[in-house]
Design an enzyme around this catalytic site. Structure first.
Site, PDB file in Angstrom:
ATOM      1  N   LYS A   1       1.520   0.140   7.468  1.00 46.97           N
ATOM      2  CA  LYS A   1       2.132  -1.308   7.020  1.00 46.97           C
ATOM      3  C   LYS A   1       3.115  -1.693   8.098  1.00 46.97           C
ATOM      4  CE  LYS A   1       3.627   0.053   2.832  1.00 46.97           C
ATOM      5  NZ  LYS A   1       3.368   1.340   3.002  1.00 46.97           N
ATOM      6  N   THR A   2       4.148  -0.629   8.550  1.00 51.59           N
ATOM      7  CA  THR A   2       5.032  -1.072   9.330  1.00 51.59           C
ATOM      8  C   THR A   2       4.648  -1.102  10.768  1.00 51.59           C
ATOM      9  OG1 THR A   2       6.704   0.318   8.075  1.00 51.59           O
ATOM     10  CG2 THR A   2       7.691  -0.461  10.315  1.00 51.59           C
TER      11      THR A   2
ATOM     12  N   SER B   1      -4.483   2.522 -18.445  1.00 48.64           N
ATOM     13  CA  SER B   1      -5.678   3.104 -17.888  1.00 48.64           C
ATOM     14  C   SER B   1      -6.196   4.495 -18.173  1.00 48.64           C
ATOM     15  CB  SER B   1      -6.077   2.642 -16.349  1.00 48.64           C
ATOM     16  OG  SER B   1      -5.171   3.872 -15.786  1.00 48.64           O
TER      17      SER B   1
ATOM     18  N   LYS C   1      -7.955   4.671  -6.568  1.00 48.19           N
ATOM     19  CA  LYS C   1      -8.324   5.756  -7.318  1.00 48.19           C
ATOM     20  C   LYS C   1      -9.769   6.517  -6.984  1.00 48.19           C
ATOM     21  CE  LYS C   1      -6.185   3.824 -11.805  1.00 48.19           C
ATOM     22  NZ  LYS C   1      -6.641   2.899 -13.018  1.00 48.19           N
TER      23      LYS C   1
ATOM     24  N   GLY D   1       0.716  -1.198  -0.151  1.00 52.35           N
ATOM     25  CA  GLY D   1      -0.122  -0.145   0.173  1.00 52.35           C
ATOM     26  C   GLY D   1       0.772   0.940   0.203  1.00 52.35           C
ATOM     27  N   PRO D   2       0.369   2.532  -0.333  1.00 52.79           N
ATOM     28  CA  PRO D   2       1.025   3.654  -0.277  1.00 52.79           C
ATOM     29  C   PRO D   2       1.657   3.903   1.025  1.00 52.79           C
ATOM     30  CG  PRO D   2      -1.406   3.962  -0.798  1.00 52.79           C
ATOM     31  CD  PRO D   2      -1.056   2.457  -0.284  1.00 52.79           C
ATOM     32  N   PRO D   3       2.673   5.013   1.160  1.00 52.12           N
ATOM     33  CA  PRO D   3       3.113   5.347   2.430  1.00 52.12           C
ATOM     34  C   PRO D   3       2.212   5.880   3.548  1.00 52.12           C
ATOM     35  CG  PRO D   3       4.262   6.459   0.492  1.00 52.12           C
ATOM     36  CD  PRO D   3       2.938   5.747  -0.016  1.00 52.12           C
ATOM     37  N   GLY D   4       2.537   5.525   4.702  1.00 51.69           N
ATOM     38  CA  GLY D   4       1.893   6.206   5.680  1.00 51.69           C
ATOM     39  C   GLY D   4       0.555   5.621   6.034  1.00 51.69           C
TER      40      GLY D   4
HETATM   41  N1  LIG Z   1      -4.996   2.416  11.006  1.00 48.84           N
HETATM   42  C1  LIG Z   1      -4.384   3.245  11.552  1.00 48.84           C
HETATM   43  N2  LIG Z   1      -4.479   3.334  12.835  1.00 48.84           N
HETATM   44  C2  LIG Z   1      -3.744   3.997  13.585  1.00 48.84           C
HETATM   45  N3  LIG Z   1      -2.812   4.673  13.376  1.00 48.84           N
HETATM   46  C3  LIG Z   1      -2.324   4.493  12.011  1.00 48.84           C
HETATM   47  C4  LIG Z   1      -3.121   3.779  11.112  1.00 48.84           C
HETATM   48  N4  LIG Z   1      -2.617   3.775   9.984  1.00 48.84           N
HETATM   49  C5  LIG Z   1      -1.278   4.373   9.980  1.00 48.84           C
HETATM   50  N5  LIG Z   1      -1.259   4.978  11.117  1.00 48.84           N
HETATM   51  C6  LIG Z   1      -0.185   5.627  11.607  1.00 48.84           C
HETATM   52  O1  LIG Z   1       0.425   6.240  10.767  1.00 48.84           O
HETATM   53  C7  LIG Z   1       1.987   6.403  11.023  1.00 48.84           C
HETATM   54  C8  LIG Z   1       2.555   5.792   9.635  1.00 48.84           C
HETATM   55  O2  LIG Z   1       2.426   4.496   9.409  1.00 48.84           O
HETATM   56  P1  LIG Z   1       3.643   3.376   9.003  1.00 48.84           P
HETATM   57  O3  LIG Z   1       5.034   4.104   9.315  1.00 48.84           O
HETATM   58  O4  LIG Z   1       3.330   2.281   9.391  1.00 48.84           O
HETATM   59  O5  LIG Z   1       3.399   3.672   7.810  1.00 48.84           O
HETATM   60  P2  LIG Z   1       3.974   2.567   6.362  1.00 48.84           P
HETATM   61  O6  LIG Z   1       2.712   1.936   5.535  1.00 48.84           O
HETATM   62  O7  LIG Z   1       4.815   1.650   6.934  1.00 48.84           O
HETATM   63  O8  LIG Z   1       4.699   3.789   5.193  1.00 48.84           O
HETATM   64  P3  LIG Z   1       5.834   3.597   4.469  1.00 48.84           P
HETATM   65  O9  LIG Z   1       5.469   2.729   3.167  1.00 48.84           O
HETATM   66  O10 LIG Z   1       6.281   4.820   4.098  1.00 48.84           O
HETATM   67  O11 LIG Z   1       6.735   2.876   5.165  1.00 48.84           O
HETATM   68  C9  LIG Z   1       2.323   5.624  12.111  1.00 48.84           C
HETATM   69  O12 LIG Z   1       2.319   6.560  13.120  1.00 48.84           O
HETATM   70  C10 LIG Z   1       1.054   4.554  12.349  1.00 48.84           C
HETATM   71  O13 LIG Z   1       0.792   4.351  13.585  1.00 48.84           O
HETATM   72 MG   LIG Z   2       6.805   1.624   6.596  1.00 46.72          MG
END
Ligand SMILES: Nc1ncnc2c1ncn2[C@@H]1O[C@H](COP(=O)(O)OP(=O)(O)OP(=O)(O)O)[C@@H](O)[C@H]1O
Ligand SMILES: [Mg+2]
Length: 813
Positions: free
Chosen positions: A372-373, A690, A733, A366-369
């Site tokens: 996932k992590t 697309s 999208k 999925g996209p950043p933030g």
């Molecule tokens: N559904 C959610 N509920 C609570 N907090 C969330 C949720 N989704 C994201 N966050 C918060 O958003 C922040 C960013 O999440 P994270 O670092 O896991 O993103 P990521 O998907 O790993 O991004 P990247 O691809 O850039 O590594 C974290 O502080 C996380 O706790």
């Molecule tokens: Mg991450």
């Protein structure tokens, strides 16, 4: 050996009795007296003293002959060599102990003819043998040879004084030379006696020369051995000395080397290594023991052992196996994501029941933030495992994963082993971030190494180049994260269980912010709810005007920004003032609005349509524009478009030409215009089919001067015949279209089945139009209705294809 005989040149003397000399005879032991030699010795035996007194009383001549066996005290005449030397007694001194010290000078050789016993001593009848050498070239050669050899001999022999020796043997007379050299040789008595018995001066010289050569060789060998032995001894002594000193220093510092090695051994024995590894470690320890401490190789060996001991072999976290607990923790940490959470719980349940389920590596895409992590971290918390993470972004070298061989200077284990050391347990949760950002080059393919790490059938025997032993990764729980799937090699994908996290809607983001992000940031900036509060409207305002993303990373950053500014205020002005963050005061903290545009608020324009794209950062809204210029039918495409996108633009163009009559265009319109299609935001590389219907729409709009409705967004692939084909990433999208406030979205009919995934909030706010043909697209997207088609008559189509083939060369990008 030549003794007296028929060929003896002096044999004639033996027959003439008158020539015989009668001289007192003294046996000597362990020495041979030669003519011309001065020899000092001590006389102690009674018979010898008697013979000496007799000689001193007469003409001071005495016959000295060597006894066969030196141990005999009273040798009989037949136990004494018959050839000896007649000598003058130069000096005799009576010593205190009764012995007499004498100095004699050899005169000539004597050969015993008969011996008579007198009162207490023997008297010999002798034939004197003259010592003369007729000068001859052979004689001169032999003398030179002996002189040269003797010099060498004296030099090599440490017992002889060089100067005095050379002076002693210097002689012009070859016969005398041979005797003086012979007397100075350090050879057995028997050999000396043989030389004495050799009466021919030339032969004697040659024999002396031969003996000298042999002796020189012996001395040379001896000297070589001596120097070698000496050198070795010196080195060994030095090392021994230094080692002892070092030990003393260690002892003084209180770290006995022995103890250290013993401790290492103990650690190796208790580390819980598998048998092979244990053996290898013990072997290495033995090698280490042999090495001088502080040497470079012992450091290498030492480091290796340290690594072997640093990675966990048996230590394990106690796993939480209660699914209800896991569920509670996932719920505590993350808002929404119901489906993903459910899949995680199922996954955990299956892992409890089946040891190594196939494809058992979770991969969040999925996209950043989007979390996932942080989801992976939650899983760690929910299962009671340690959490470690490596980022594979930009990794292009196999060695980064698997390490370098120990033979390289400064070699280290790869990331996997390093992280296992950090985890300290054999069953951590191991997050491999950004698996989609790995690349391959000449240094080997990291994804191949990763494959071995992730394959449950291979990873119990993972080998790191540095450790060089098998390491069991089978208890590790791997979780991968990626922004996109298509750059991950297929074999790797096959080992993964993909869970998509496409992004959040505005309402979801507000909830996430309210429940998690604000709390987290207050904590991190030392504030409480008494100092500051965020209203829902404020959060929406921030989301709309300060962020532009699928996830919540920037939202979190902006919230943090506001919190920090308030921390500063609290420090400066003290507590007690409460700030309510609202849409009206957000700009006090964050400055002017960053994203003002709401797309739907724009004007309808000719040749400008809104497309939807799916990129690494999630769904994206992209304007697409076309303009016409007078020209010759050229199609120009700009905006960093990939090959597939360019081809779909050409397909759109062909569609337009095949429908020109319907659109009220002259049949050969394309011969007189150039069309330029541009997709702005050139920094973002774009590809994929697309955008086909969007490009088609802009071209028709430009040609027919019919504006495109600005609140309509669209996505779909186009065929030459104007069919609309399905696309990927529909959810992303739609989230993007919703985010920017679109009202209507045109989608391929075949994507209708994906509707189930779309959040209700999005469905409620967007009018979704599923279409099958480009004609339908135009009806929805263009401001004025378009005449749509009676099907195109067959011959015309054929003619069209013809024209197309001709003009293909003109259509360049
Ligand atoms: N559904 C959610 N509920 C609570 N907090 C969330 C949720 N989704 C994201 N966050 C918060 O958003 C922040 C960013 O999440 P994270 O670092 O896991 O993103 P990521 O998907 O790993 O991004 P990247 O691809 O850039 O590594 C974290 O502080 C996380 O706790
Ligand atoms: Mg991450």
């Amino acid at each position: 050996m030549k003794r007296e005989g028929d060929s003896d040149p002096y044999a004639m003397f033996s027959r003439e009795k008158s020539d015989l000399k009668r001289v007192p005879m003294m046996p000597v032991r362990d020495m041979v007296i030669f003519p011309q030699m001065m020899s000092p010795f001590i006389v102690g035996r009674e018979s010898s003293v008697r013979a000496l007194e007799e000689a001193l009383a007469g003409d001071k001549k005495i016959f000295l002959a060597t006894q066969h066996d030196a141990s005999l005290d009273d040798p009989k005449p037949e136990e004494i060599y018959s050839v000896g030397t007649i000598a003058n007694i130069v000096q005799s001194v009576k010593l205190a102990d009764g012995n007499i010290k004498v100095l004699v000078e050899g005169v000539e050789r004597g050969k015993v003819v008969s011996v008579t016993a007198e009162e207490g001593f023997f008297r010999a009848s002798l034939r004197a043998i003259p010592n003369r050498a007729e000068p001859s070239p052979q004689m001169t050669d032999a003398s030179t040879r002996v002189t040269g050899l003797f010099e060498q001999y004296v030099k090599l022999s440490q017992n002889l004084n060089y100067d005095s020796m050379i002076a002693a043997v210097r002689s012009d007379d070859a016969a005398k030379l041979s005797d003086s050299v012979a007397s100075n040789l350090q050879i057995p008595v028997e050999e000396k006696q043989e030389l004495l018995e050799c009466f021919d001066p030339l032969e004697r010289l040659n024999r002396v020369a031969d003996i000298l050569e042999g002796e020189i060789e012996k001395l040379n060998v001896e000297r070589n051995i001596n120097t070698r032995v000496k050198r070795q001894m010196e080195r060994a002594q030095k090392e021994y000395y230094l080692n002892e000193k070092l030990k003393a220093i260690h002892k003084e510092l209180g770290r006995g080397e022995k103890n250290e090695l013993e401790e290492l051994k103990k650690k190796i024995d208790t580390a819980g290594m598998p048998k092979d590894t244990h053996e290898k470690a013990i072997q290495e320890l033995k090698r280490l023991e042999m090495m001088p401490p502080m040497s470079a190789e012992s450091t290498v060996s030492r480091n290796y052992l340290d690594w072997l001991l640093a990675v966990p072999w048996k230590k394990k976290s106690k796993e939480i196996r209660d699914i209800a607990v896991a569920e509670r923790i996932l719920e505590e940490d993350h808002y929404g994501l119901e489906k993903v959470k459910e899949r995680i719980l199922e996954y955990l349940a299956v892992r409890q029941l089946v040891k190594n389920p196939r494809g058992s590596i979770l991969c969040f895409v999925g996209p950043p933030g989007v979390g996932k992590t942080s989801l992976a971290m939650s899983i760690g918390r929910a299962t009671g495992r340690k959490f470690v993470r490596v980022s594979l972004g930009g990794v292009r070298d196999e060695a980064e994963i698997r390490g370098h061989r120990r033979t390289y200077i400064g070699a280290l284990p790869g990331q996997i082993i390093q992280m296992m050391k950090k985890a300290g347990t054999v069953n951590p949760i191991f997050v491999l971030d950004e698996v989609d950002k790995m690349s391959t080059d000449f240094r080997g393919d990291p994804s191949a190494a990763l494959m071995e790490v992730l394959d449950p059938e291979l990873n119990h025997g993972f080998t790191d180049h540095y450790l060089d032993v098998e390491y069991d990764l089978s208890k590790v729980m791997f979780v991968c994260t990626a922004n996109v799937l298509h750059t991950i090699p297929q074999p790797l994908q096959d080992r993964m269980e993909v869970l998509r996290i496409p992004g959040y809607t505005e309402t979801e983001k507000v909830q996430i912010a309210k429940r998690f992000l604000v709390k987290k940031q207050l904590e991190q900036t030392g504030l409480t709810g008494d100092d500051i509060a965020f209203s829902d409207e404020a959060l929406t305002h921030i989301i709309r005007h300060y962020t532009h993303e699928a996830g919540v990373r920037n939202l979190e950053r902006e919230i943090a920004n506001i919190c920090r500014k308030n921390s500063r205020r609290v420090v400066k002005e003290g507590r007690g003032i409460h700030v309510d963050v609202a849409p009206t005061n957000v700009n006090d903290f964050l400055g002017v609005i960053k994203y003002r545009e709401i797309w739907a608020e724009k004007k309808n324009e000719i040749g400008l349509a809104t497309g939807l794209a799916w990129t690494e950062v999630g769904g994206q809204v992209l304007s697409t524009e076309s303009t016409l210029m007078e020209g010759k039918g050229r199609l120009t495409l700009t905006g960093k478009l990939g090959d597939v996108m360019q081809e779909s633009a050409q397909a759109a163009m062909s569609y337009v030409r095949s429908r020109s009559a319907l659109f009220g265009l002259p049949r050969d319109f394309y011969r007189h215009v150039d069309i330029h299609v541009h997709v702005p935001e050139g920094a973002i590389p774009k590809d994929g089919p697309s955008a086909g219907i969007t490009i088609g729409t802009t071209i028709v709009s430009a040609l027919t001067r019919n504006p495109v409705r600005c609140d309509v967004a669209m996505t779909g692939e186009i065929t030459l015949r104007g069919k609309v084909l399905p696309i990927g990433g529909m959810k992303e999208k739609l989230l993007a279209a919703h985010r920017v406030g679109m009202r209507t979205v045109i989608l391929p009919k075949d994507n209708e089945k994906d509707l189930a995934d779309i959040p209700a909030e999005v469905q409620a706010n967007l009018t979704l139009r599923f279409v099958e043909t480009m004609d339908e697209v135009l009806q929805i997207a263009l401001e004025r209705p378009v005449q749509t088609a009676a099907p195109v008559p067959a011959p015309e189509v054929a003619a069209d294809f013809h024209a197309e083939a001709e003009s293909d060369q003109e259509l360049t990008n």
